[in-house]
Enzyme design. Structure first.
Site, PDB file in Angstrom:
ATOM      1  N   HIS A 474      -5.345  -0.683  -1.818  1.00  0.00           N
ATOM      2  CA  HIS A 474      -4.426  -1.628  -1.195  1.00  0.00           C
ATOM      3  C   HIS A 474      -4.656  -3.073  -1.629  1.00  0.00           C
ATOM      4  O   HIS A 474      -4.630  -3.977  -0.784  1.00  0.00           O
ATOM      5  CB  HIS A 474      -4.553  -1.556   0.344  1.00  0.00           C
ATOM      6  CG  HIS A 474      -4.144  -0.245   0.923  1.00  0.00           C
ATOM      7  ND1 HIS A 474      -4.511   0.165   2.196  1.00  0.00           N
ATOM      8  CD2 HIS A 474      -3.384   0.755   0.415  1.00  0.00           C
ATOM      9  CE1 HIS A 474      -3.994   1.362   2.439  1.00  0.00           C
ATOM     10  NE2 HIS A 474      -3.316   1.747   1.378  1.00  0.00           N
TER      11      HIS A 474
HETATM   12  C1  LIG Z   1      -3.647   6.240  -5.344  1.00  0.00           C
HETATM   13  C2  LIG Z   1      -2.902   5.331  -4.393  1.00  0.00           C
HETATM   14  C3  LIG Z   1      -2.683   5.758  -3.084  1.00  0.00           C
HETATM   15  C4  LIG Z   1      -2.002   4.914  -2.193  1.00  0.00           C
HETATM   16  N1  LIG Z   1      -1.667   5.405  -0.958  1.00  0.00           N
HETATM   17  C5  LIG Z   1      -0.848   4.670  -0.161  1.00  0.00           C
HETATM   18  C6  LIG Z   1      -0.326   5.213   1.036  1.00  0.00           C
HETATM   19  O1  LIG Z   1      -0.547   6.381   1.373  1.00  0.00           O
HETATM   20  N2  LIG Z   1       0.472   4.411   1.796  1.00  0.00           N
HETATM   21  C7  LIG Z   1       0.756   3.130   1.453  1.00  0.00           C
HETATM   22  O2  LIG Z   1       1.440   2.445   2.211  1.00  0.00           O
HETATM   23  N3  LIG Z   1       0.267   2.589   0.313  1.00  0.00           N
HETATM   24  C8  LIG Z   1      -0.488   3.335  -0.512  1.00  0.00           C
HETATM   25  N4  LIG Z   1      -0.904   2.824  -1.708  1.00  0.00           N
HETATM   26  C9  LIG Z   1      -0.565   1.420  -2.012  1.00  0.00           C
HETATM   27  C10 LIG Z   1       0.920   1.218  -2.355  1.00  0.00           C
HETATM   28  O3  LIG Z   1       1.410   2.253  -3.169  1.00  0.00           O
HETATM   29  C11 LIG Z   1       1.071  -0.147  -3.035  1.00  0.00           C
HETATM   30  O4  LIG Z   1       0.671  -1.156  -2.126  1.00  0.00           O
HETATM   31  C12 LIG Z   1       2.492  -0.459  -3.494  1.00  0.00           C
HETATM   32  O5  LIG Z   1       2.988   0.561  -4.304  1.00  0.00           O
HETATM   33  C13 LIG Z   1       2.498  -1.795  -4.241  1.00  0.00           C
HETATM   34  O6  LIG Z   1       3.785  -2.025  -4.747  1.00  0.00           O
HETATM   35  P1  LIG Z   1       4.034  -3.147  -5.841  1.00  0.00           P
HETATM   36  O7  LIG Z   1       5.506  -3.185  -6.049  1.00  0.00           O
HETATM   37  O8  LIG Z   1       3.323  -4.378  -5.445  1.00  0.00           O
HETATM   38  O9  LIG Z   1       3.301  -2.627  -7.156  1.00  0.00           O
HETATM   39  P2  LIG Z   1       3.474  -1.244  -7.980  1.00  0.00           P
HETATM   40  O10 LIG Z   1       4.166  -0.213  -7.150  1.00  0.00           O
HETATM   41  O11 LIG Z   1       2.134  -0.933  -8.489  1.00  0.00           O
HETATM   42  O12 LIG Z   1       4.485  -1.634  -9.133  1.00  0.00           O
HETATM   43  C14 LIG Z   1       4.183  -2.433 -10.234  1.00  0.00           C
HETATM   44  C15 LIG Z   1       4.993  -1.908 -11.423  1.00  0.00           C
HETATM   45  O13 LIG Z   1       5.014  -2.885 -12.436  1.00  0.00           O
HETATM   46  C16 LIG Z   1       4.786  -2.260 -13.680  1.00  0.00           C
HETATM   47  N5  LIG Z   1       4.215  -3.259 -14.585  1.00  0.00           N
HETATM   48  C17 LIG Z   1       3.033  -3.888 -14.446  1.00  0.00           C
HETATM   49  N6  LIG Z   1       2.841  -4.745 -15.466  1.00  0.00           N
HETATM   50  C18 LIG Z   1       3.932  -4.660 -16.253  1.00  0.00           C
HETATM   51  C19 LIG Z   1       4.320  -5.316 -17.452  1.00  0.00           C
HETATM   52  N7  LIG Z   1       3.531  -6.227 -18.043  1.00  0.00           N
HETATM   53  N8  LIG Z   1       5.506  -4.992 -18.007  1.00  0.00           N
HETATM   54  C20 LIG Z   1       6.327  -4.079 -17.417  1.00  0.00           C
HETATM   55  N9  LIG Z   1       5.994  -3.429 -16.275  1.00  0.00           N
HETATM   56  C21 LIG Z   1       4.813  -3.722 -15.704  1.00  0.00           C
HETATM   57  C22 LIG Z   1       3.829  -1.146 -13.342  1.00  0.00           C
HETATM   58  O14 LIG Z   1       3.761  -0.158 -14.352  1.00  0.00           O
HETATM   59  C23 LIG Z   1       4.389  -0.651 -12.026  1.00  0.00           C
HETATM   60  O15 LIG Z   1       5.391   0.320 -12.222  1.00  0.00           O
HETATM   61  C24 LIG Z   1      -1.583   3.627  -2.611  1.00  0.00           C
HETATM   62  C25 LIG Z   1      -1.801   3.210  -3.924  1.00  0.00           C
HETATM   63  C26 LIG Z   1      -2.441   4.045  -4.821  1.00  0.00           C
HETATM   64  C27 LIG Z   1      -2.650   3.594  -6.248  1.00  0.00           C
END
Ligand SMILES: Cc1cc2nc3c(=O)[nH]c(=O)nc-3n(C[C@H](O)[C@H](O)[C@H](O)COP(=O)(O)OP(=O)(O)OC[C@H]3O[C@@H](n4cnc5c(N)ncnc54)[C@H](O)[C@@H]3O)c2cc1C
Length: 543
Positions: A474
């Site tokens: 997280h």
């Molecule tokens: C194993 C795991 C289990 C989890 N379990 C839970 C759970 O049960 N419940 C919960 O609420 N949360 C959980 N989380 C946390 C939750 O999934 C994250 O907090 C949330 O997905 C974050 O969203 P985000 O949009 O900030 O980033 P992300 O969903 O990580 O999205 C970022 C995206 O940007 C892309 N990206 C990055 N850099 C670049 C670049 N330079 N060029 C193009 N694309 C790029 C990445 O590939 C990715 O697709 C978990 C996370 C993980 C890894």
């Protein structure tokens, strides 16, 4: 060169929401760049498949932190989704909004519009909740929320009754009127399939011609004209390309990659950037700072009654579970293994719940974490109890280690670097042992398998915590929202301080880590961000 109104970097949890909302009028031209590839694979779509994606380099950034002093110098493995849907395609799907106080803290830190009463409508708008529409929940929104209380493993009820015996209240809805207490978690699935924002928001939106998803497109730099962000440089299929945005660029690369891309683009600590040969555009020391994360430990118990181990381990059990899934999309394959849990106070002096609990009716003492075989649990009946502090006060940081956009940044979470966090670890350990010693759970426990009763003193148990505790995945707050450019990265409208045409909208902007799982609050941030961007576009003539 490609020209769009908006470019969104990252098709993760937040990016998919933004892409759908910003393109909803059917006219606005939106480009969504994603470094990873397709999410149309069995182990992403099948809820229990997340054990398989945990270490799959084809869809996972697979970061390792620097050695963490508070963990005895161990590094911590940080999976992050590198695939359409981002970490929301590989997460455990637990749906938790967080506490009223979390968001009131956001507003109190100088971020108007982010208090609980402000953000609740955005949580509701996103939802299509099993409970239907009421004061707390939404119906008909893109993101389905499944209440598993009627179908969770029966031992979850044993856990809940044990919590009640210890004085914790039962919460029938941990996202409702009473977010404190013990109960079963709600999850993001729809009809037994993962309900990532890629499935819930992006897929339907892609039917519109004005939204373009470009996968396997790695953003390497934001292109500026003066201090105005005008485009994104990216590589795809070995080619260096550039796309232009006439309105705005929104970074949704997540808590690791959004600050990384800012630094690569000249927004970061000027001395650091210069030392790596990057010309600073804005001296912004807060980029990559304020890193926060949940740190948890699990205790494993051998049980005298069957657990999910007995269902999932034998071949006959696997076949039965698969048939059940094929028949009605139900059964253990349609769920997370994190089924029971809740939010409780660590003591009478706590003003609100400050420990999160997990009860998983399954155990994996036999396989190293590096395998995480959710479908191959221990060959005997057992379960696990786990906890993490809700709001740790330790602060870490990350920064690029080179000007190479493909190199991983250096991540230092600084777990257990405050007395507060060490104290919470001590209290949480005591609580896990109390739960295990209380009926009705105590009645079915044969033995504590890990760490085991040979560890008895507070010092021994704390040392075990340092040796075994790990991230709950997280990380937040590395592009923190706040009014002061010296200590924060974006303002309350998520605009990057010091430049124009650039926002960050993902888990990196949280002013502080929410008390629970971070996916649902990230969806909320993206929903609110999209509305603010559309609202602000009416003033485009002022540019
Ligand atoms: C194993 C795991 C289990 C989890 N379990 C839970 C759970 O049960 N419940 C919960 O609420 N949360 C959980 N989380 C946390 C939750 O999934 C994250 O907090 C949330 O997905 C974050 O969203 P985000 O949009 O900030 O980033 P992300 O969903 O990580 O999205 C970022 C995206 O940007 C892309 N990206 C990055 N850099 C670049 C670049 N330079 N060029 C193009 N694309 C790029 C990445 O590939 C990715 O697709 C978990 C996370 C993980 C890894």
């Amino acid at each position: 060169m490609d020209a769009f109104d908006y470019i969104i970097v990252g098709a993760g949890t937040a990016g998919c929401v933004l892409a759908a909302r910003l393109s909803a009028d059917g006219k606005t031209r939106v480009l969504l760049l994603e470094a990873g590839g397709s999410d149309r694979t069995l182990y992403i779509q099948l809820p229990i498949g997340y054990g398989r994606t945990f270490f799959d380099a084809r869809i996972n950034w697979m970061y390792d932190t620097l050695p963490v002093p508070g963990l005895g110098g161990r590094t911590s493995y940080w999976p992050r989704g590198k695939v359409v849907g981002g970490s929301g395609s590989i997460n455990a799907m637990v749906h938790v909004r967080g506490q009223r106080g979390d968001f009131d803290d956001w507003a109190a830190a100088g971020n108007p519009g982010w208090g609980w009463d402000d953000v609740l409508p955005w949580f509701i708008k996103a939802e299509d909740h099993d409970h239907g529409a009421n004061d707390w929940h939404g119906s008909g929104g893109p993101q389905h929320v499944t209440d598993i209380s009627a179908v969770a493993h029966p031992l979850c009820q044993t856990f809940v009754r044990t919590g009640q015996a210890l004085g914790f209240s039962y919460s029938p809805d941990l996202n409702g009127a009473q977010a404190e207490g013990v109960g079963t978690y709600q999850i993001n699935t729809r009809n037994g399939r993962r309900a990532s924002t890629a499935n819930a928001y992006l897929r339907p939106a892609l039917r519109r011609g004005n939204l373009v998803l470009r996968s396997k497109a790695h953003a390497t730099r934001i292109v500026f004209e003066g201090v105005r962000a005008v485009g994104v440089a990216y590589t795809r299929g070995g080619q260096s390309l550039e796309a232009r945005a006439s309105r705005e660029i929104i970074l949704s690369g997540g808590s690791i990659n959004s600050p990384q891309l800012l630094q690569l683009s000249g927004i970061g600590d000027a001395a650091l950037l210069q030392s790596l040969g990057i010309t600073p555009l804005i001296d912004a020391a807060a980029v990559g700072q304020n890193l926060q994360d949940h740190l948890a430990v699990s205790y494993f118990y051998k049980s005298s009654v069957p657990t999910l181990n007995d269902t999932l381990r034998p071949l006959a059990g696997k076949v039965k579970a698969a048939l059940r899934y094929l028949v009605d999309r139900g059964g253990p394959l349609s769920m997370s293994v994190n089924q029971g849990g809740g939010f409780v106070r660590s003591g009478p002096e706590s003003e609100r719940a400050d420990l999160q609990l997990y009860f998983s009716p399954v155990s994996y003492t036999g396989s190293p974490l590096s395998e995480r075989k959710l479908l191959n649990p221990d060959p005997f009946s057992a379960f696990l109890l786990s906890f993490n502090a809700c709001r740790p006060s330790s602060r870490g940081h990350l920064q690029i280690a080179s000007a190479d956009p493909f190199a991983a940044p250096a991540i230092q979470p600084n777990y257990l670097s405050t007395e507060h966090d060490v104290g919470q670890a001590r209290t949480g350990i005591r609580l896990l042992r109390s739960i295990a010693a209380t009926a009705p759970l105590a009645d079915i426990i044969i033995d504590e398998l890990v760490p085991g009763h040979h560890l008895a003193t507070e010092a021994e148990l704390l040392e075990d915590f340092r040796q075994r505790a790990d991230t709950v995945y997280h990380p937040t707050s590395t592009c923190m929202m706040g009014p002061d450019p010296a200590t924060s990265v974006v303002d309350a409208r998520l605009r990057v301080h010091g430049v124009t045409g650039l926002r960050v909208a993902d888990a990196s902007v949280f002013p502080n880590l929410t008390s629970g799982n971070t996916n649902a609050p990230t969806v909320m941030v993206a929903e609110k961000a999209a509305a603010m961007i559309i609202e602000d576009s009416r003033f485009d003539f002022l540019r």
